[in-house]
Design a protein around this motif. Structure first.
Motif, PDB file in Angstrom:
ATOM      1  N   SER A 131      65.536  69.052  61.299  1.00  0.00           N
ATOM      2  CA  SER A 131      64.677  70.004  61.989  1.00  0.00           C
ATOM      3  C   SER A 131      64.085  71.001  61.002  1.00  0.00           C
ATOM      4  N   MET A 132      64.813  71.249  59.945  1.00  0.00           N
ATOM      5  CA  MET A 132      64.313  72.055  58.844  1.00  0.00           C
ATOM      6  C   MET A 132      65.295  71.967  57.683  1.00  0.00           C
TER       7      MET A 132
ATOM      8  N   VAL B  68      63.419  82.032  48.766  1.00  0.00           N
ATOM      9  CA  VAL B  68      64.059  81.061  49.657  1.00  0.00           C
ATOM     10  C   VAL B  68      63.137  80.824  50.848  1.00  0.00           C
ATOM     11  N   MET B  69      62.985  79.558  51.204  1.00  0.00           N
ATOM     12  CA  MET B  69      62.080  79.208  52.299  1.00  0.00           C
ATOM     13  C   MET B  69      62.746  78.267  53.280  1.00  0.00           C
ATOM     14  N   GLN B  70      62.578  78.565  54.561  1.00  0.00           N
ATOM     15  CA  GLN B  70      62.828  77.552  55.582  1.00  0.00           C
ATOM     16  C   GLN B  70      61.736  76.507  55.347  1.00  0.00           C
ATOM     17  N   PHE B  71      62.093  75.237  55.360  1.00  0.00           N
ATOM     18  CA  PHE B  71      61.132  74.232  54.902  1.00  0.00           C
ATOM     19  C   PHE B  71      61.075  73.058  55.855  1.00  0.00           C
ATOM     20  N   ASP B  72      59.869  72.527  56.031  1.00  0.00           N
ATOM     21  CA  ASP B  72      59.686  71.367  56.891  1.00  0.00           C
ATOM     22  C   ASP B  72      59.669  70.088  56.057  1.00  0.00           C
TER      23      ASP B  72
ATOM     24  N   THR C   6      72.130  76.240  68.177  1.00  0.00           N
ATOM     25  CA  THR C   6      71.198  75.130  67.947  1.00  0.00           C
ATOM     26  C   THR C   6      69.753  75.613  67.897  1.00  0.00           C
ATOM     27  N   ASN C   7      69.534  76.894  67.624  1.00  0.00           N
ATOM     28  CA  ASN C   7      68.174  77.400  67.534  1.00  0.00           C
ATOM     29  C   ASN C   7      67.372  76.662  66.474  1.00  0.00           C
ATOM     30  N   ARG C   8      68.051  76.254  65.391  1.00  0.00           N
ATOM     31  CA  ARG C   8      67.374  75.504  64.324  1.00  0.00           C
ATOM     32  C   ARG C   8      67.666  74.010  64.430  1.00  0.00           C
ATOM     33  N   GLY C   9      68.235  73.583  65.544  1.00  0.00           N
ATOM     34  CA  GLY C   9      68.709  72.218  65.703  1.00  0.00           C
ATOM     35  C   GLY C   9      70.227  72.204  65.605  1.00  0.00           C
ATOM     36  N   LEU C  10      70.845  71.064  65.873  1.00  0.00           N
ATOM     37  CA  LEU C  10      72.297  70.974  65.716  1.00  0.00           C
ATOM     38  C   LEU C  10      72.660  71.169  64.250  1.00  0.00           C
ATOM     39  N   PRO C  11      73.585  72.098  63.950  1.00  0.00           N
ATOM     40  CA  PRO C  11      73.934  72.346  62.545  1.00  0.00           C
ATOM     41  C   PRO C  11      74.322  71.074  61.815  1.00  0.00           C
ATOM     42  N   ALA C  12      73.741  70.880  60.631  1.00  0.00           N
ATOM     43  CA  ALA C  12      74.028  69.688  59.835  1.00  0.00           C
ATOM     44  C   ALA C  12      75.378  69.800  59.147  1.00  0.00           C
TER      45      ALA C  12
ATOM     46  N   TYR D 152      65.890  68.686  46.349  1.00  0.00           N
ATOM     47  CA  TYR D 152      65.025  69.866  46.433  1.00  0.00           C
ATOM     48  C   TYR D 152      65.256  70.684  47.698  1.00  0.00           C
ATOM     49  N   GLY D 153      65.940  70.117  48.670  1.00  0.00           N
ATOM     50  CA  GLY D 153      66.159  70.847  49.915  1.00  0.00           C
ATOM     51  C   GLY D 153      67.528  70.535  50.487  1.00  0.00           C
ATOM     52  N   ILE D 154      68.092  71.488  51.200  1.00  0.00           N
ATOM     53  CA  ILE D 154      69.367  71.313  51.884  1.00  0.00           C
ATOM     54  C   ILE D 154      69.096  71.359  53.382  1.00  0.00           C
ATOM     55  N   THR D 155      69.446  70.278  54.064  1.00  0.00           N
ATOM     56  CA  THR D 155      69.184  70.196  55.496  1.00  0.00           C
ATOM     57  C   THR D 155      70.009  71.227  56.265  1.00  0.00           C
ATOM     58  N   THR D 156      69.321  72.012  57.041  1.00  0.00           N
ATOM     59  CA  THR D 156      69.970  73.034  57.858  1.00  0.00           C
ATOM     60  C   THR D 156      70.523  72.433  59.138  1.00  0.00           C
ATOM     61  N   SER D 157      69.752  71.544  59.724  1.00  0.00           N
ATOM     62  CA  SER D 157      70.079  71.040  61.048  1.00  0.00           C
ATOM     63  C   SER D 157      69.276  69.788  61.337  1.00  0.00           C
TER      64      SER D 157
END
Length: 434
Positions: A317-318, A102-106, A351-357, A150-155
Motif C-alpha cells: 500500500s506504501m 524520508v518519504m511515504q512512497f508509492d 490499518t490506515n496505511r494497510g495491514l502492517p507488513a 530502495y524502499g521498506i514496505t510499510t503495509s
C-alpha cells in the motif's frame, strides 16, 4: 495509552535499536563496507512527507511524538498533500535535488526514482538500524530494484469494493452479491433509481487504471510486462472505456461536476455514492470523512471478469524511502525503522496505511472492527490472489495520472473514447521511449 506489557515490549525494541545506533562510529561518508552509524547526542532535523488527509496527519503526529520519546534529539517536520499533489511536488523537488529526507512512497514510482539516483541504497542499514527479522523475505523484496533495496514496505493491501449500508437502506437495495462488471453496473443503477436523486450507486469505474489491470489479469495479461511493453492494445482500451458509457451517459453514475464540487473529498466519503472500488486500506479515511452518522462500511470482492482467474494481488500500500541527498541517512533510517517496525506504529496506525507488513507492528495493532474487516477481507479473497505484477515501469505514475485525467474528461463529456485512447497511447509512447 499503552498497556504495561506493550510498554515493556516497546522499551525492549527501542533499547535494542539504541544500542545498534550508539554502538557504531562514523558518518554518512563512510566506505561502503563500514557499518552505518548515528550519534544519538547529535541534534538532527528531518523532513518527512506523506500523502493522505487530516486523519492520517493526526496519526503521523502521534507516531512522531512516540518516536521523539526514544530519539529526543531528532526533530521531524512533517507535511502532507493529496496523492496527485504529493507527486507533483516531489517531481519539482527532484528536479532541484531537494527531496524530503524520508518519504511515504508509492510502488508505482519506485523504479523511476531509484533508477534516476534519487533514493538512498538501504542495504547497508538492513539488519542493524532497520530491523529485518519482523519483515518476511517476500515483503523485503518488494522494495528491491535491480538487486538494491530502495524502499521498506510499510503495509499491504488489496483492491476491493466498499459499500455504504446506510445509503443502501435508504435506496431499498441489498448489498451487491457479486457477479460481472455488467451486473455491478446494473446494481449501481438500482441504487441510483432508489435514492430519489439524493445520491448515486457509484461512479464510472473505467476512470481507474487498476480496474483495467484487474480485467487484463483475468485474461492472463499484465498491464505492463517485465520488458516494459504494454499488455494491451488500442482496441482493448477502447473496449474498456466504452464499457463505462452507460454509467456516464444513462445517469447511473455520479456526474463529474458533483465530484468536483466536493473536492478534495471524494464522492464516496461525501455520501454521494453508495460504492467505491479502491484499495482496502481507504476504509478508515472514508468513515472519518462520512462522519458520526456512518459507523460501518461493506467491503466485498470486486466484480469478476472470468471465474477462477487470479486477478487480485497483495500490493504494497506504501513504502518508506530515504532521499539519496539526505544529510542524515542514519537518523532517517532510524525513523523509517520506527514507522515500519515499532509496536507503536502498529498500535497508532492500525490499518490506515494497510495491514502492517511488519510482524512486530501487526502484533501490536489493536484492530478495530473496520481493521479486522480488512484483515478478514484479504483472507476471503485468497482464492483470487495471484502473483504481484512486475515492478512498475519508469513513468508508471505519470501514466496512472493521465489515465485518471482522461477518465475525468470522459465523464465531463469533453473527450470521446477514441480521442482518449489516442491521447493515452501518445503519452505512453513518450513515457516508454524516453
Amino acid at each position: 495509552m499503552f498497556s504495561k506489557k506493550r510498554a515493556l515490549a516497546v522499551a525492549a525494541v527501542a533499547a535494542g535499536a539504541a544500542l545498534v545506533l550508539a554502538g557504531c562510529a562514523g558518518g554518512s561518508d563512510e566506505t561502503p563496507d563500514a557499518a552505518p552509524t548515528f550519534d544519538p547526542d547529535e541534534k538532527v532535523t528531518l523532513d518527512l512527507a506523506f500523502w493522505g488527509n487530516d486523519v492520517r496527519a493526526g496519526l503521523y503526529n502521534e507516531a512522531i511524538a512516540a518516536f521523539n520519546e526514544e530519539y529526543p534529539n531528532i526533530t521531524v517536520n512533517s507535511t502532507f498533500l493529496t496523492f496527485p499533489e504529493f507527486w507533483e511536488k516531489r517531481q519539482t523537488e527532484a528536479a532541484g535535488g531537494n527531496l524530503p529526507d524520508v518519504m511515504q512512497f508509492d510502488y508505482s514510482y519506485l523504479r523511476q526514482y531509484s533508477e534516476n539516483g534519487l533514493l538512498l541504497d538501504l542495504d547497508p542499514y538492513l539488519g542493524n538500524i532497520i530491523e529485518t527479522d519482523p519483515l518476511p523475505e517476500n515483503i523485503l523484496n518488494i522494495g528491491v530494484v535491480d538487486d538494491t533495496t530502495y524502499g521498506i514496505t510499510t503495509s499491504t493491501n488489496a483492491w476491493g469494493l466498499f459499500t455504504n449500508p446506510v445509503l443502501l437502506e435508504k435506496a431499498g437495495v441489498e448489498e451487491f452479491e457479486g457477479g460481472s462488471w455488467d451486473d455491478y453496473t446494473d446494481w449501481m443503477g438500482e441504487v441510483t433509481d432508489g435514492s430519489g436523486g439524493e445520491f448515486w450507486g457509484g461512479g464510472d469505474y473505467t476512470g481507474r487504471i487498476q480496474n483495467f489491470e484487474l480485467q487484463l489479469r483475468s485474461e492472463g495479461k499484465n498491464l505492463f510486462n517485465e520488458d516494459g511493453t504494454p499488455g494491451f492494445d488500442e482496441e482493448r482500451l477502447t473496449e474498456f472505456w466504452e464499457s463505462g458509457a452507460p454509467i456516464r451517459e444513462d445517469g447511473i453514475g455520479i456526474p463529474q461536476q458533483r465530484v468536483e464540487e466536493v473536492a478534495p473529498k471524494g464522492a464516496f466519503d461525501s455520501a454521494l455514492t453508495a460504492s467505491e472500488l479502491t484499495w482496502d486500506n481507504f476504509g478508515a479515511g472514508y468513515l472519518a470523512g462520512l462522519g458520526a452518522d456512518y459507523t460501518e462500511l461493506g467491503l466485498i470482492a470486486p466484480p469478476v471478469t472470468k471465474e477462477g482467474a487470479k486477478d487480485l494481488y497483495l500490493k504494497p500500500s506504501m513504502l518508506h524511502t530515504i532521499s539519496a541527498n539526505t544529510e542524515h541517512p542514519e537518523a532517517a533510517a532510524a525513523l523509517v525503522n520506527f514507522l515500519v517496525n515499532s509496536p507503536e506504529s502498529g498500535e497508532i496506525f492500525g490499518t490506515n496505511r494497510g495491514l502492517p507488513a511488519s510482524e512486530t507492528a501487526l502484533a501490536a495493532a489493536e484492530l478495530d472492527p473496520l481493521s479486522q474487516q480488512v484483515k478478514d477481507y484479504e483472507a476471503s479473497i485468497a482464492d483470487r490472489l495471484g502473483d504481484a505484477p512486475p515492478v512498475p515501469i519508469v513513468g508508471y505514475g505519470t501514466l496512472e495520472e493521465k489515465f485518471r485525467q482522461l477518465g475525468t474528461e470522459l465523464n465531463f463529456g469533453t473527450v470521446t473514447v477514441d480521442d482518449a485512447v489516442s491521447q493515452f497511447f501518445a503519452e505512453m509512447d513518450v513515457v516508454l521511449n524516453q
